[in-house]
Design an enzyme around this catalytic site. Sequence first.
Site, PDB file in Angstrom:
ATOM      1  N   SER A 135      32.826  39.609  43.764  1.00  0.00           N
ATOM      2  CA  SER A 135      33.120  40.752  44.628  1.00  0.00           C
ATOM      3  C   SER A 135      32.293  41.994  44.332  1.00  0.00           C
ATOM      4  O   SER A 135      32.187  42.881  45.179  1.00  0.00           O
ATOM      5  CB  SER A 135      34.613  41.114  44.536  1.00  0.00           C
ATOM      6  OG  SER A 135      34.921  41.640  43.260  1.00  0.00           O
ATOM      7  N   LYS A 139      36.358  47.656  41.136  1.00  0.00           N
ATOM      8  CA  LYS A 139      35.790  48.056  42.430  1.00  0.00           C
ATOM      9  C   LYS A 139      35.046  49.369  42.265  1.00  0.00           C
ATOM     10  O   LYS A 139      35.128  50.040  41.231  1.00  0.00           O
ATOM     11  CB  LYS A 139      36.885  48.225  43.494  1.00  0.00           C
ATOM     12  CG  LYS A 139      37.784  47.019  43.713  1.00  0.00           C
ATOM     13  CD  LYS A 139      37.047  45.831  44.306  1.00  0.00           C
ATOM     14  CE  LYS A 139      37.968  44.618  44.458  1.00  0.00           C
ATOM     15  NZ  LYS A 139      37.219  43.401  44.857  1.00  0.00           N
TER      16      LYS A 139
END
Length: 283
Positions: free
Chosen positions: A91, A162
């Site tokens: 990701s 993230k």
Amino acid sequence: MDTEAQHTERDPSSGTEDGSRSARVSEDAQGPGETRDPGDAGTAEETAERAGAGPSASTWRRTALVGGACVMFLLLLSHFVMQPFLIPSRSMEPTLQVGDRILVNKLAYRFGSEPERGDVVVFDGTGSFVREQPPGDPVTGLLHDGAAALGLAEPDETDFVKRVVGVGGDRVVCCDADGRLTVNGVPVQEWYVKLGDRPSSVPFDIVVPPDRLWVMGDHRSQSSDSRDHLGSPGGGMVPVDRVVGRADWIAWPLGRWTTVQETDAFDAVPAAPAGGHGAAPHG
């Protein structure tokens, strides 16, 4: 007379003739000029080690104590200062790759500082990305937490890494007429996004509440991030107090040892206006 002479010549300290001979052999073994200190004989354990019997019990105890102290130091270090995390997914490519072990700076936001746009952060997604789970086996959980704290196991399923795209008060929109993400009306050139990915395949227009973060993965097509939780409680926003720390270094594998590169993509973005309503995106 002969008998008396023989007694006179014998060394009184030698005892018997055999004893004299034994003393000379002992001295010869030590070498000339050497004397033996009774304390040099050592303990029975040391004697056994010299004889090839292997490490003694006391040696094992010392080794165990030193090893335990080192593990305790690393656990304290990872809890309060810097913690390794294993990257299990794609990701955050190309910034972070599967199998990377990153070092997360847990002091980055401890003294009044808060996450900024562009920071790569690790956070606990409980309540924002995942639902609260009933407690499991405490022993298994403790062992896993210890292994994860040393970077030897994957992080908890509630931990995520993230990039911060919006902070409290920001208006984050995707996408403008040119297909770019905008923050407070300013287009952001996201050079860190995976080559070939669009800024987002899901359109959104949100205002980040105070003390919350809007986060996205760099590999947008492979990242489950704030966009996927727009309809969840909290709207996909991560509470600032759930942030574990900032990912500052890639520590492993050795070929990828480097700092997590900072970005200037948000330098032109103005501070969020009072009231938290950012400008409309440029078209």
